[in-house]
Design a protein around this motif. Structure first.
Motif, PDB file in Angstrom:
ATOM      1  N   GLU A  77       0.848  -1.194   0.000  1.00  0.00           N
ATOM      2  CA  GLU A  77       0.000   0.000   0.000  1.00  0.00           C
ATOM      3  C   GLU A  77       0.881   1.240   0.000  1.00  0.00           C
ATOM      4  O   GLU A  77       1.854   1.321   0.748  1.00  0.00           O
ATOM      5  CB  GLU A  77      -0.906  -0.011   1.228  1.00  0.00           C
ATOM      6  N   THR A  78       0.541   2.206  -0.845  1.00  0.00           N
ATOM      7  CA  THR A  78       1.372   3.407  -0.953  1.00  0.00           C
ATOM      8  C   THR A  78       0.908   4.486   0.029  1.00  0.00           C
ATOM      9  O   THR A  78      -0.287   4.604   0.313  1.00  0.00           O
ATOM     10  CB  THR A  78       1.355   3.974  -2.377  1.00  0.00           C
ATOM     11  N   PHE A  79       1.870   5.271   0.525  1.00  0.00           N
ATOM     12  CA  PHE A  79       1.539   6.290   1.526  1.00  0.00           C
ATOM     13  C   PHE A  79       1.039   7.590   0.889  1.00  0.00           C
ATOM     14  O   PHE A  79       0.490   8.450   1.569  1.00  0.00           O
ATOM     15  CB  PHE A  79       2.735   6.550   2.450  1.00  0.00           C
ATOM     16  N   VAL A  80       1.247   7.748  -0.430  1.00  0.00           N
ATOM     17  CA  VAL A  80       0.627   8.832  -1.190  1.00  0.00           C
ATOM     18  C   VAL A  80       0.092   8.226  -2.480  1.00  0.00           C
ATOM     19  O   VAL A  80       0.475   7.130  -2.879  1.00  0.00           O
ATOM     20  CB  VAL A  80       1.628   9.971  -1.520  1.00  0.00           C
ATOM     21  N   ASN A  81      -0.807   8.956  -3.135  1.00  0.00           N
ATOM     22  CA  ASN A  81      -1.333   8.495  -4.422  1.00  0.00           C
ATOM     23  C   ASN A  81      -0.213   8.581  -5.461  1.00  0.00           C
ATOM     24  O   ASN A  81       0.311   9.664  -5.732  1.00  0.00           O
ATOM     25  CB  ASN A  81      -2.507   9.382  -4.832  1.00  0.00           C
ATOM     26  N   PRO A  82       0.175   7.455  -6.066  1.00  0.00           N
ATOM     27  CA  PRO A  82       1.322   7.478  -6.977  1.00  0.00           C
ATOM     28  C   PRO A  82       1.024   7.986  -8.374  1.00  0.00           C
ATOM     29  O   PRO A  82       1.946   8.201  -9.170  1.00  0.00           O
ATOM     30  CB  PRO A  82       1.727   5.994  -7.032  1.00  0.00           C
ATOM     31  N   THR A  83      -0.231   8.204  -8.697  1.00  0.00           N
ATOM     32  CA  THR A  83      -0.618   8.488 -10.086  1.00  0.00           C
ATOM     33  C   THR A  83       0.109   9.687 -10.667  1.00  0.00           C
ATOM     34  O   THR A  83       0.586   9.657 -11.809  1.00  0.00           O
ATOM     35  CB  THR A  83      -2.141   8.709 -10.182  1.00  0.00           C
ATOM     36  N   ALA A  84       0.226  10.762  -9.902  1.00  0.00           N
ATOM     37  CA  ALA A  84       0.809  12.003 -10.427  1.00  0.00           C
ATOM     38  C   ALA A  84       2.282  11.853 -10.791  1.00  0.00           C
ATOM     39  O   ALA A  84       2.811  12.625 -11.588  1.00  0.00           O
ATOM     40  CB  ALA A  84       0.647  13.119  -9.401  1.00  0.00           C
ATOM     41  N   TYR A  85       2.954  10.848 -10.198  1.00  0.00           N
ATOM     42  CA  TYR A  85       4.382  10.649 -10.442  1.00  0.00           C
ATOM     43  C   TYR A  85       4.655   9.574 -11.493  1.00  0.00           C
ATOM     44  O   TYR A  85       5.793   9.339 -11.866  1.00  0.00           O
ATOM     45  CB  TYR A  85       5.072  10.247  -9.128  1.00  0.00           C
ATOM     46  N   SER A  86       3.612   8.948 -11.974  1.00  0.00           N
ATOM     47  CA  SER A  86       3.770   7.758 -12.816  1.00  0.00           C
ATOM     48  C   SER A  86       4.536   8.056 -14.099  1.00  0.00           C
ATOM     49  O   SER A  86       4.219   9.021 -14.818  1.00  0.00           O
ATOM     50  CB  SER A  86       2.405   7.181 -13.173  1.00  0.00           C
ATOM     51  N   PRO A  87       5.532   7.231 -14.447  1.00  0.00           N
ATOM     52  CA  PRO A  87       6.205   7.368 -15.740  1.00  0.00           C
ATOM     53  C   PRO A  87       5.284   7.086 -16.927  1.00  0.00           C
ATOM     54  O   PRO A  87       5.672   7.317 -18.067  1.00  0.00           O
ATOM     55  CB  PRO A  87       7.333   6.327 -15.670  1.00  0.00           C
ATOM     56  N   GLN A  88       4.077   6.592 -16.665  1.00  0.00           N
ATOM     57  CA  GLN A  88       3.118   6.452 -17.761  1.00  0.00           C
ATOM     58  C   GLN A  88       2.862   7.803 -18.422  1.00  0.00           C
ATOM     59  O   GLN A  88       2.398   7.869 -19.563  1.00  0.00           O
ATOM     60  CB  GLN A  88       1.796   5.857 -17.243  1.00  0.00           C
ATOM     61  N   ARG A  89       3.147   8.902 -17.710  1.00  0.00           N
ATOM     62  CA  ARG A  89       3.060  10.234 -18.318  1.00  0.00           C
ATOM     63  C   ARG A  89       3.917  10.336 -19.572  1.00  0.00           C
ATOM     64  O   ARG A  89       3.633  11.114 -20.470  1.00  0.00           O
ATOM     65  CB  ARG A  89       3.547  11.299 -17.313  1.00  0.00           C
ATOM     66  N   LEU A  90       4.983   9.565 -19.627  1.00  0.00           N
ATOM     67  CA  LEU A  90       5.884   9.620 -20.785  1.00  0.00           C
ATOM     68  C   LEU A  90       5.199   9.161 -22.060  1.00  0.00           C
ATOM     69  O   LEU A  90       5.628   9.510 -23.147  1.00  0.00           O
ATOM     70  CB  LEU A  90       7.124   8.751 -20.524  1.00  0.00           C
ATOM     71  N   GLN A  91       4.154   8.392 -21.951  1.00  0.00           N
ATOM     72  CA  GLN A  91       3.455   7.909 -23.133  1.00  0.00           C
ATOM     73  C   GLN A  91       2.773   9.040 -23.889  1.00  0.00           C
ATOM     74  O   GLN A  91       2.533   8.934 -25.074  1.00  0.00           O
ATOM     75  CB  GLN A  91       2.399   6.869 -22.747  1.00  0.00           C
ATOM     76  N   ARG A  92       2.491  10.103 -23.194  1.00  0.00           N
ATOM     77  CA  ARG A  92       1.788  11.210 -23.849  1.00  0.00           C
ATOM     78  C   ARG A  92       2.745  12.130 -24.601  1.00  0.00           C
ATOM     79  O   ARG A  92       2.328  13.077 -25.238  1.00  0.00           O
ATOM     80  CB  ARG A  92       1.005  12.014 -22.803  1.00  0.00           C
ATOM     81  N   LEU A  93       4.026  11.850 -24.488  1.00  0.00           N
ATOM     82  CA  LEU A  93       5.016  12.652 -25.201  1.00  0.00           C
ATOM     83  C   LEU A  93       5.363  11.988 -26.536  1.00  0.00           C
ATOM     84  O   LEU A  93       5.089  10.817 -26.747  1.00  0.00           O
ATOM     85  CB  LEU A  93       6.260  12.805 -24.338  1.00  0.00           C
ATOM     86  N   ALA A  94       5.967  12.746 -27.409  1.00  0.00           N
ATOM     87  CA  ALA A  94       6.267  12.233 -28.746  1.00  0.00           C
ATOM     88  C   ALA A  94       7.242  11.071 -28.668  1.00  0.00           C
ATOM     89  O   ALA A  94       8.227  11.108 -27.941  1.00  0.00           O
ATOM     90  CB  ALA A  94       6.865  13.344 -29.596  1.00  0.00           C
ATOM     91  N   LEU A  95       6.971  10.044 -29.446  1.00  0.00           N
ATOM     92  CA  LEU A  95       7.892   8.916 -29.525  1.00  0.00           C
ATOM     93  C   LEU A  95       9.167   9.337 -30.231  1.00  0.00           C
ATOM     94  O   LEU A  95       9.141  10.149 -31.150  1.00  0.00           O
ATOM     95  CB  LEU A  95       7.241   7.754 -30.283  1.00  0.00           C
ATOM     96  N   VAL A  96      10.258   8.773 -29.805  1.00  0.00           N
ATOM     97  CA  VAL A  96      11.539   9.058 -30.440  1.00  0.00           C
ATOM     98  C   VAL A  96      11.812   7.991 -31.487  1.00  0.00           C
ATOM     99  O   VAL A  96      11.765   6.802 -31.201  1.00  0.00           O
ATOM    100  CB  VAL A  96      12.666   9.070 -29.376  1.00  0.00           C
ATOM    101  N   THR A  97      12.068   8.397 -32.707  1.00  0.00           N
ATOM    102  CA  THR A  97      12.326   7.413 -33.767  1.00  0.00           C
ATOM    103  C   THR A  97      13.759   6.869 -33.643  1.00  0.00           C
ATOM    104  O   THR A  97      14.671   7.597 -33.253  1.00  0.00           O
ATOM    105  CB  THR A  97      12.151   8.047 -35.149  1.00  0.00           C
ATOM    106  N   PRO A  98      13.933   5.593 -33.938  1.00  0.00           N
ATOM    107  CA  PRO A  98      15.254   4.998 -33.816  1.00  0.00           C
ATOM    108  C   PRO A  98      16.243   5.659 -34.780  1.00  0.00           C
ATOM    109  O   PRO A  98      15.867   6.181 -35.784  1.00  0.00           O
ATOM    110  CB  PRO A  98      15.021   3.543 -34.172  1.00  0.00           C
TER     111      PRO A  98
END
Length: 373
Positions: A352-373
């Motif tokens: 169980e987390t002591f704060v809500n982890p959602t705001a820190y989630s690296p899933q936020r990175l999905q909303r940024l532009a993908l980097v092409t290889p």
């Protein structure tokens, strides 16, 4: 569970401590000596400077810093003999534009540690007799403290190096992650050596963009240089921390006074320059003119891991099942460090987390532009 942590700054070391104390086996990798980058270079204020200027997510983790470090110091000090030196000095802030929001902040956001009072003239001098007479108004935060961050790091490293479940790999730059079927199977060092673990944590601070191509996500973290200088005065000479126009003085118990800080986009350079050092010195002497009679014993610079709004990335990286993040703390890596590590430990171990982890989630990175290889 065997966990590899890449980065031995405050984020990596505190994460290692949290996990090792829960029975995990931990390997810590760093491209240089442990604890020598931004975590060592900072000032150690156990609060964001002007917390009302930061996102609530930053303050939410930072408010646990002092109590968590006190608890860890009680545990580690008898074993390492190195006291964190958490110094209860309080802080004076002279920025008039911040007085009203500062006075209202503690009650508005239910943060008693940020309680402050408005002072003038003689009352300022009673709190700190060295303040220039030019400063006739201030707000005073009696609950604020600082930790002597080099000693904190030394104690953490000393404790972890004697811990039976921890191994250090210093001067061991990790070149790439060995990823197959969306899972990290191991790490490959610059010299070709491979290492294996069940879970991998990226705690690589200002160097976190190194992983962009491998994880195919844009990581909006880059280095921002901050310069500092250090005075040596008699023991307990300066009674409080002081802040004006984002410049600060932080007294240590032995008379050292840390002064800073600047902000500069200059890549990975840690070179100090004369003009920036003069700007810091001028601002500090404006607050405390008597400092001019004491020697400057050190000058240095560190690299903060800048990120959008200073909100760190803590948690599972997107689309790679056993890769975790703890980076992007910008100016508040030390005061958020203990809380960030506790949160990540809880996430990795399914607690169980002591704060809500959602705001820190690296899933936020999905909303940024993908980097092409």
């Amino acid at each position: 569970m065997h966990i590899a942590i890449i980065g031995a700054g405050i984020s990596g070391l505190m994460t290692a401590l949290e996990l090792a104390e829960q029975g995990c086996s931990v390997d810590i990798f760093d491209q240089q000596q442990a604890g020598q980058a931004a975590s060592w270079a900072g000032g150690g204020i156990l609060s964001p400077m002007y917390p009302w200027r930061y996102a609530p997510e930053v303050n939410q983790l930072a408010k646990y810093g002092k109590s968590l470090y006190q608890r860890w110091n009680e545990k580690l000090y008898p074993i390492t003999g190195i006291d964190f030196q958490i110094h209860d000095t309080g802080m004076l802030i002279f920025d008039k534009g911040d007085f009203q929001v500062g006075l209202e902040y503690a009650e508005k956001y239910h943060e008693p540690m940020q309680r402050c009072e408005y002072l003038t003239g003689d009352d300022i001098q009673q709190v700190n007799q060295h303040i220039s007479a030019d400063f006739e108004q201030a707000i005073y935060f009696p609950e604020l403290s600082n930790v002597r961050n080099p000693r904190l790091l030394q104690s953490l490293i000393s404790y972890l190096k004697q811990h039976p479940s921890v191994r250090f790999f210093e001067y061991c730059p990790i070149e790439k992650l060995i990823i197959k079927n969306k899972k990290v199977h191991g790490l490959q060092a610059e010299d070709g050596q491979q290492y294996f673990a069940d879970q991998v944590v990226l705690a690589s601070g200002a160097w976190s963009q190194h992983w962009v191509e491998q994880i195919q996500r844009n990581i909006p973290v880059h280095p921002v240089q901050g310069q500092m200088l250090l005075f040596k005065t008699p023991e307990n000479w300066l009674p409080t921390m002081c802040m004006n126009r984002v410049m600060y003085l932080i007294p240590r118990q032995d008379g050292h006074i840390v002064c800073g800080s600047s902000m500069s986009e200059c890549g990975f350079s840690t070179a100090v320059d004369q003009q920036t050092q003069q700007d810091i010195l001028t601002a500090c002497l404006e607050m405390i003119p008597e400092l001019e009679q004491f020697p400057i014993v050190k000058r240095w610079a560190g690299l903060r891991p800048s990120s959008p709004h200073g909100i760190p990335y803590i948690g599972a990286m997107p689309e790679i099942e056993n890769l975790w993040a703890n980076f992007g703390h910008f100016r508040n890596g030390l005061c958020m460090g203990a809380g960030s590590a506790q949160l990540l430990r809880q996430l990795i171990l399914g607690q169980e987390t002591f704060v809500n982890p959602t705001a820190y989630s690296p899933q936020r990175l999905q909303r940024l532009a993908l980097v092409t290889p």
